[in-house]
Motif scaffolding. Structure first.
Motif, mmCIF file in Angstrom:
data_model
loop_
_atom_site.group_PDB
_atom_site.id
_atom_site.type_symbol
_atom_site.label_atom_id
_atom_site.label_comp_id
_atom_site.label_asym_id
_atom_site.label_seq_id
_atom_site.Cartn_x
_atom_site.Cartn_y
_atom_site.Cartn_z
ATOM 1 N N GLY A 1 -1.870 -10.522 1.149
ATOM 2 C CA GLY A 1 -2.211 -10.403 2.558
ATOM 3 C C GLY A 1 -2.649 -8.985 2.843
ATOM 4 N N ASP A 2 -2.694 -8.619 4.115
ATOM 5 C CA ASP A 2 -3.164 -7.291 4.508
ATOM 6 C C ASP A 2 -2.343 -6.158 3.918
ATOM 7 O OD1 ASP A 2 -5.118 -8.474 6.008
ATOM 8 O OD2 ASP A 2 -4.019 -8.281 7.897
ATOM 9 N N ARG A 3 -1.035 -6.329 3.855
ATOM 10 C CA ARG A 3 -0.163 -5.224 3.450
ATOM 11 C C ARG A 3 0.784 -5.597 2.316
ATOM 12 N NH1 ARG A 3 -0.851 -0.421 5.290
ATOM 13 N NH2 ARG A 3 1.355 0.015 5.254
ATOM 14 N N GLY B 1 -3.814 2.913 -5.003
ATOM 15 C CA GLY B 1 -3.306 2.908 -3.625
ATOM 16 C C GLY B 1 -2.182 1.918 -3.387
ATOM 17 N N TRP B 2 -1.759 1.183 -4.424
ATOM 18 C CA TRP B 2 -0.653 0.232 -4.299
ATOM 19 C C TRP B 2 0.542 0.730 -5.095
ATOM 20 C CZ3 TRP B 2 -0.900 -4.104 -1.227
ATOM 21 C CH2 TRP B 2 -2.156 -4.416 -0.729
ATOM 22 N N GLU B 3 1.752 0.280 -4.710
ATOM 23 C CA GLU B 3 2.980 0.629 -5.420
ATOM 24 C C GLU B 3 3.956 -0.544 -5.371
ATOM 25 O OE1 GLU B 3 4.677 3.984 -3.446
ATOM 26 O OE2 GLU B 3 4.941 2.916 -1.561
ATOM 27 N N VAL B 4 4.932 -0.528 -6.269
ATOM 28 C CA VAL B 4 5.972 -1.562 -6.264
ATOM 29 C C VAL B 4 6.856 -1.333 -5.041
ATOM 30 C CG1 VAL B 4 8.009 -2.475 -7.454
ATOM 31 C CG2 VAL B 4 5.953 -1.865 -8.765
ATOM 32 N N ALA B 5 6.966 -2.374 -4.211
ATOM 33 C CA ALA B 5 7.793 -2.284 -3.006
ATOM 34 C C ALA B 5 9.108 -3.040 -3.174
ATOM 35 C CB ALA B 5 7.034 -2.845 -1.806
ATOM 36 N N ALA B 6 9.102 -4.088 -3.988
ATOM 37 C CA ALA B 6 10.319 -4.875 -4.181
ATOM 38 C C ALA B 6 10.246 -5.626 -5.499
ATOM 39 C CB ALA B 6 10.494 -5.865 -3.029
ATOM 40 N N PRO C 1 0.833 -1.204 0.000
ATOM 41 C CA PRO C 1 0.000 0.000 0.000
ATOM 42 C C PRO C 1 0.867 1.253 0.000
ATOM 43 C CG PRO C 1 -0.716 -1.518 1.703
ATOM 44 C CD PRO C 1 0.598 -2.020 1.177
ATOM 45 N N ARG C 2 0.437 2.251 -0.750
ATOM 46 C CA ARG C 2 1.138 3.530 -0.797
ATOM 47 C C ARG C 2 0.659 4.363 0.390
ATOM 48 N NH1 ARG C 2 -0.804 6.312 -5.535
ATOM 49 N NH2 ARG C 2 -0.603 4.212 -6.224
ATOM 50 N N GLY C 3 1.578 4.985 1.085
ATOM 51 C CA GLY C 3 1.202 5.856 2.199
ATOM 52 C C GLY C 3 0.971 5.087 3.486
ATOM 53 N N ARG C 4 0.430 5.794 4.459
ATOM 54 C CA ARG C 4 0.256 5.227 5.799
ATOM 55 C C ARG C 4 -1.016 4.404 5.933
ATOM 56 N NH1 ARG C 4 1.613 9.474 10.281
ATOM 57 N NH2 ARG C 4 -0.573 9.025 10.617
ATOM 58 N N ALA D 1 0.049 -1.281 -15.083
ATOM 59 C CA ALA D 1 -1.152 -1.634 -14.325
ATOM 60 C C ALA D 1 -1.370 -0.669 -13.162
ATOM 61 C CB ALA D 1 -1.049 -3.070 -13.815
ATOM 62 N N LEU D 2 -0.307 -0.355 -12.437
ATOM 63 C CA LEU D 2 -0.425 0.559 -11.298
ATOM 64 C C LEU D 2 -0.809 1.965 -11.741
ATOM 65 C CD1 LEU D 2 2.646 -0.677 -9.263
ATOM 66 C CD2 LEU D 2 0.250 -0.827 -8.535
ATOM 67 N N ALA D 3 -0.324 2.376 -12.894
ATOM 68 C CA ALA D 3 -0.615 3.721 -13.386
ATOM 69 C C ALA D 3 -2.032 3.855 -13.935
ATOM 70 C CB ALA D 3 0.392 4.102 -14.479
ATOM 71 N N SER D 4 -2.623 2.743 -14.360
ATOM 72 C CA SER D 4 -3.883 2.837 -15.094
ATOM 73 C C SER D 4 -5.080 2.118 -14.495
ATOM 74 C CB SER D 4 -3.673 2.291 -16.513
ATOM 75 O OG SER D 4 -2.651 2.998 -17.164
ATOM 76 N N SER D 5 -4.866 1.151 -13.640
ATOM 77 C CA SER D 5 -5.977 0.327 -13.169
ATOM 78 C C SER D 5 -6.560 0.808 -11.840
ATOM 79 C CB SER D 5 -5.532 -1.122 -12.995
ATOM 80 O OG SER D 5 -6.590 -1.868 -12.439
ATOM 81 N N PRO D 6 -7.874 1.044 -11.798
ATOM 82 C CA PRO D 6 -8.501 1.412 -10.522
ATOM 83 C C PRO D 6 -8.445 0.277 -9.497
ATOM 84 C CG PRO D 6 -10.083 1.569 -12.352
ATOM 85 C CD PRO D 6 -8.794 1.097 -12.921
ATOM 86 N N VAL D 7 -8.329 -0.964 -9.961
ATOM 87 C CA VAL D 7 -8.245 -2.102 -9.040
ATOM 88 C C VAL D 7 -7.016 -1.985 -8.142
ATOM 89 C CG1 VAL D 7 -7.895 -4.621 -8.929
ATOM 90 C CG2 VAL D 7 -9.543 -3.657 -10.547
ATOM 91 N N LEU D 8 -5.942 -1.416 -8.675
ATOM 92 C CA LEU D 8 -4.687 -1.315 -7.925
ATOM 93 C C LEU D 8 -4.424 0.094 -7.392
ATOM 94 C CD1 LEU D 8 -2.483 -3.629 -10.143
ATOM 95 C CD2 LEU D 8 -3.493 -4.140 -7.905
#
Length: 94
Positions: free
Chosen positions: A42-44, A79-84, A6-9, A70-77
């Motif tokens: 999972g949750d996070r 609030g998410w970002e590449v973490a690793a 998830p992006r942000g807190r 996908a992250l730039a264009s999809s509403p399904v994702l």
């Protein structure tokens, strides 16, 4: 393997695995030579395993591009970002 977080807190909603898979296929291009997408979430986190006919370096670049589109264009994702990003070993039998 690509891990999304998830992006942000505040945690993002966790989309169902089938929706995540559908989104990845929508943003896959033929040159990625994608065969299968494996999802564990999972949750996070969302772990995405991509199976491609390309060699490891080319497959890593192609799947990273799929995720970024996908992250730039999809509403399904939203609030998410590449973490690793983790590239598969060249010879997993060793």
């Amino acid at each position: 393997m690509v891990t999304l977080a998830p992006r942000g807190r505040h945690p993002a909603h966790e989309p169902p695995a089938a929706e995540i898979s559908d989104v990845m296929w929508v943003f896959a291009t033929p040159d990625a030579q994608l065969e299968h997408v494996s999802i564990r979430s999972g949750d996070r986190f969302i772990h995405l395993g991509f199976y491609s006919r390309l060699d490891s370096a080319a497959a890593a670049a192609a799947t990273t591009a799929i995720c970024r589109r996908a992250l730039a264009s999809s509403p399904v994702l939203r609030g998410w970002e590449v973490a690793a990003l983790r590239q598969a070993p060249e010879n997993p039998d060793l």
